[in-house]
Design a protein around this motif. Structure first.
Motif, mmCIF file in Angstrom:
data_model
loop_
_atom_site.group_PDB
_atom_site.id
_atom_site.type_symbol
_atom_site.label_atom_id
_atom_site.label_comp_id
_atom_site.label_asym_id
_atom_site.label_seq_id
_atom_site.Cartn_x
_atom_site.Cartn_y
_atom_site.Cartn_z
ATOM 1 N N ILE A 278 0.834 -1.206 0.000
ATOM 2 C CA ILE A 278 0.000 0.000 0.000
ATOM 3 C C ILE A 278 0.869 1.256 0.000
ATOM 4 C CG2 ILE A 278 -1.592 1.380 1.408
ATOM 5 C CD1 ILE A 278 -2.888 -1.240 2.308
ATOM 6 N N ARG A 279 1.914 1.258 0.798
ATOM 7 C CA ARG A 279 2.789 2.421 0.891
ATOM 8 C C ARG A 279 3.513 2.676 -0.438
ATOM 9 N NH1 ARG A 279 3.890 3.776 6.475
ATOM 10 N NH2 ARG A 279 2.774 2.333 7.840
ATOM 11 N N LYS A 280 4.003 1.589 -1.044
ATOM 12 C CA LYS A 280 4.704 1.734 -2.328
ATOM 13 C C LYS A 280 3.765 2.259 -3.399
ATOM 14 C CE LYS A 280 7.477 -1.428 -3.798
ATOM 15 N NZ LYS A 280 8.033 -2.762 -4.169
ATOM 16 N N SER A 281 2.573 1.688 -3.469
ATOM 17 C CA SER A 281 1.599 2.092 -4.480
ATOM 18 C C SER A 281 1.153 3.534 -4.262
ATOM 19 C CB SER A 281 0.391 1.153 -4.421
ATOM 20 O OG SER A 281 -0.610 1.576 -5.307
ATOM 21 N N HIS A 282 0.917 3.896 -3.006
ATOM 22 C CA HIS A 282 0.455 5.245 -2.699
ATOM 23 C C HIS A 282 1.512 6.283 -3.079
ATOM 24 C CE1 HIS A 282 -2.160 8.053 -0.428
ATOM 25 N NE2 HIS A 282 -1.014 8.716 -0.230
ATOM 26 N N ASN A 283 2.743 6.029 -2.693
ATOM 27 C CA ASN A 283 3.819 6.974 -3.008
ATOM 28 C C ASN A 283 4.048 7.108 -4.506
ATOM 29 O OD1 ASN A 283 4.353 7.630 -0.313
ATOM 30 N ND2 ASN A 283 5.749 5.883 -0.060
ATOM 31 N N LYS A 284 3.861 5.985 -5.220
ATOM 32 C CA LYS A 284 4.044 6.016 -6.670
ATOM 33 C C LYS A 284 2.953 6.845 -7.335
ATOM 34 C CE LYS A 284 4.328 2.997 -10.713
ATOM 35 N NZ LYS A 284 4.284 1.584 -11.200
ATOM 36 N N ASN A 285 1.708 6.701 -6.852
ATOM 37 C CA ASN A 285 0.572 7.388 -7.473
ATOM 38 C C ASN A 285 0.484 8.859 -7.097
ATOM 39 O OD1 ASN A 285 -0.275 5.024 -8.742
ATOM 40 N ND2 ASN A 285 -1.599 4.427 -7.023
ATOM 41 N N TYR A 286 0.886 9.173 -5.834
ATOM 42 C CA TYR A 286 0.671 10.539 -5.360
ATOM 43 C C TYR A 286 1.962 11.307 -5.088
ATOM 44 C CZ TYR A 286 -4.028 8.691 -4.714
ATOM 45 O OH TYR A 286 -5.260 8.109 -4.921
ATOM 46 N N SER A 288 3.599 11.481 -2.601
ATOM 47 C CA SER A 288 3.486 12.099 -1.287
ATOM 48 C C SER A 288 2.827 11.097 -0.336
ATOM 49 C CB SER A 288 2.638 13.371 -1.363
ATOM 50 O OG SER A 288 2.261 13.810 -0.079
ATOM 51 N N ALA A 289 3.040 11.327 0.945
ATOM 52 C CA ALA A 289 2.393 10.470 1.942
ATOM 53 C C ALA A 289 1.040 11.028 2.366
ATOM 54 C CB ALA A 289 3.287 10.333 3.170
ATOM 55 N N LEU A 290 0.632 12.140 1.718
ATOM 56 C CA LEU A 290 -0.668 12.728 2.017
ATOM 57 C C LEU A 290 -1.772 11.710 1.714
ATOM 58 C CD1 LEU A 290 -2.333 15.208 2.831
ATOM 59 C CD2 LEU A 290 -2.372 15.863 0.403
ATOM 60 N N GLY A 291 -2.600 11.414 2.706
ATOM 61 C CA GLY A 291 -3.698 10.464 2.515
ATOM 62 C C GLY A 291 -3.308 9.012 2.739
ATOM 63 N N ILE A 327 4.720 7.643 9.534
ATOM 64 C CA ILE A 327 5.807 8.459 10.067
ATOM 65 C C ILE A 327 5.792 9.844 9.413
ATOM 66 C CG2 ILE A 327 7.502 7.702 8.336
ATOM 67 C CD1 ILE A 327 9.599 7.741 10.587
ATOM 68 N N THR A 328 6.144 10.855 10.179
ATOM 69 C CA THR A 328 6.171 12.221 9.661
ATOM 70 C C THR A 328 7.403 12.426 8.782
ATOM 71 O OG1 THR A 328 5.022 13.051 11.614
ATOM 72 C CG2 THR A 328 6.228 14.651 10.283
ATOM 73 N N THR A 329 7.168 12.747 7.505
ATOM 74 C CA THR A 329 8.267 12.960 6.554
ATOM 75 C C THR A 329 8.175 14.299 5.836
ATOM 76 O OG1 THR A 329 6.993 11.789 4.850
ATOM 77 C CG2 THR A 329 8.596 10.494 6.119
ATOM 78 N N ASP A 330 7.013 14.928 5.916
ATOM 79 C CA ASP A 330 6.842 16.223 5.256
ATOM 80 C C ASP A 330 5.736 16.997 5.959
ATOM 81 O OD1 ASP A 330 4.465 15.027 4.413
ATOM 82 O OD2 ASP A 330 5.311 14.444 2.477
ATOM 83 N N CYS A 331 5.401 18.193 5.426
ATOM 84 C CA CYS A 331 4.386 19.026 6.072
ATOM 85 C C CYS A 331 3.006 18.390 6.037
ATOM 86 C CB CYS A 331 4.348 20.415 5.436
ATOM 87 S SG CYS A 331 3.903 20.400 3.669
ATOM 88 N N TYR A 332 2.763 17.534 5.004
ATOM 89 C CA TYR A 332 1.446 16.906 4.885
ATOM 90 C C TYR A 332 1.240 15.849 5.994
ATOM 91 C CZ TYR A 332 1.843 19.002 0.266
ATOM 92 O OH TYR A 332 2.014 19.888 -0.767
ATOM 93 N N THR A 333 2.238 14.997 6.180
ATOM 94 C CA THR A 333 2.116 13.982 7.222
ATOM 95 C C THR A 333 2.168 14.618 8.621
ATOM 96 O OG1 THR A 333 4.491 13.568 6.924
ATOM 97 C CG2 THR A 333 2.962 12.015 5.914
ATOM 98 N N TYR A 334 2.868 15.740 8.724
ATOM 99 C CA TYR A 334 2.877 16.471 9.991
ATOM 100 C C TYR A 334 1.481 16.965 10.321
ATOM 101 C CZ TYR A 334 3.363 20.437 13.153
ATOM 102 O OH TYR A 334 3.196 21.321 14.195
#
Length: 339
Positions: A278-286, A288-291, A327-334
């Motif tokens: 899920i994490r790999k697919s999400h990061n590839k599509n967006y 970003s870790a947003l959502g 995990i917090t990696t950017d302003c969106y995940t923060y």
């Protein structure tokens, strides 16, 4: 503070929040039966459950005294000047007692008591950890828990990500259990001990061993509910085959209102392999870790639980596992993390 209510003993606070991890099958069985299941102590995997420590053996058994008598006194010899002294000692040994679960017991029957007392108790176990425990998900949240299967047993693997943790309070349990007058009931916090060095007080031997567990299991933070027969005709006899035998393998107590008995249902975290995908697919599509937090939600399991609850008219809060955190990696995940 302990509160005595007839044959009901409560040694923990009513407001204490407790959790119980279980497979989807066991959760569905709980709602279908409407009963809380209490297996017998002697069916537990941990073979130290309910046992006394070596330090307490002389407090319950006279076997060592009998050996000493046999070695040091020639009581069988009528001409022995020690015969009278030996007979007096035998009489003393025959009358030595200890306080057991069912009252005063002769130490002469102590070995039999130690071997069979666990067949007379039933337990239902919870944890008062105020956070989720990954080890508890792995141990009790799969169908094959305690089965000693291989590490990657296919049967257990299929159940990963399909379990639940029910959260409630001690008060909710007490208020919604329909107690059986044939059994005493007690709820206490388990103490974790070293069975090699711990010594219980003689006034603790009747119940303390059943609320004690090897320190190797201390991560469980267990709160234990115990049932045992409220009767005085149970005997433990050193003579083979003369002790009372318990044929009841389990006890079940009816739950009056399941919606009040369960305060919250926590869904198991998605399996590690699924989480990685899920994490790999999400990061590839967006990019970003947003959502991502929402993507890791165990939606399939939630739909199953909602369906089961609806079928049994149970209305409780259902939430995702906190182990799905991102995990917090950017302003969106923060921003998602502080909402």
């Amino acid at each position: 503070m302990d509160i005595e209510m007839g044959n009901i003993s409560v040694g923990v606070d009513r407001d204490l929040i407790v959790k119980r991890y279980m497979s989807l099958d066991k959760f569905e069985s709980l709602l279908t039966s409407g009963k809380l299941y209490f297996p017998r102590f002697d069916r537990f995997v941990d073979q130290l459950e309910g046992g006394i420590t070596g330090q307490n053996y002389p407090d319950i058994s006279v076997s060592l005294e009998i050996f000493d008598l046999a070695i040091n006194y020639r009581a069988s010899d009528p001409a022995s000047p020690e015969k009278e002294q030996a007979e007096k000692r035998i009489n003393e040994i025959n009358n030595e007692t200890f306080e057991g679960l069912f009252g005063s017991e002769k130490k002469l029957n102590g070995d039999t008591y130690l071997k069979t007392i666990n067949s007379w108790l039933y337990a239902n176990c919870w944890t008062d950890l105020n956070h989720e425990c990954e080890a508890m998900w792995s141990l009790y949240g799969i169908t094959g828990a305690g089965c000693n299967h291989d590490e990657y047993c296919p049967r257990c693997e299929r159940t990963h990500g399909t379990s639940v943790c029910i959260e409630t309070t001690v008060g909710s349990i007490l208020d919604n259990l329909e107690f059986d007058e044939r059994y005493n009931f007690s709820i206490q916090k388990v103490e974790y001990i070293d069975h090699k060095t711990t010594k219980f007080g003689t006034n603790e031997l009747s119940t303390k061993p059943f609320y004690s567990k090897a320190k190797h299991f201390s991560y469980e933070n267990e709160i234990r509910l115990i049932l045992w027969p409220d009767r005085n005709n149970i005997s433990f006899d050193y003579a083979f085959g003369k002790s009372t035998v318990n044929d009841e393998k389990k006890v079940e107590l009816k739950i009056k209102n399941m919606s009040l008995f369960i305060n919250k249902i926590i869904l198991s975290p998605v399996p590690l392999k699924t989480s990685i995908e899920i994490r790999k697919s999400h990061n590839k599509n967006y990019q970003s870790a947003l959502g991502l937090q929402e993507s890791l939600s165990n939606k399939k399991l939630k739909a199953k639980i909602e369906s089961i609850c609806s079928a049994h008219s149970v209305n409780v809060q259902i939430v995702d596992s906190d182990l799905n955190q991102v995990i917090t990696t950017d302003c969106y995940t923060y921003a998602e993390g502080i909402r």
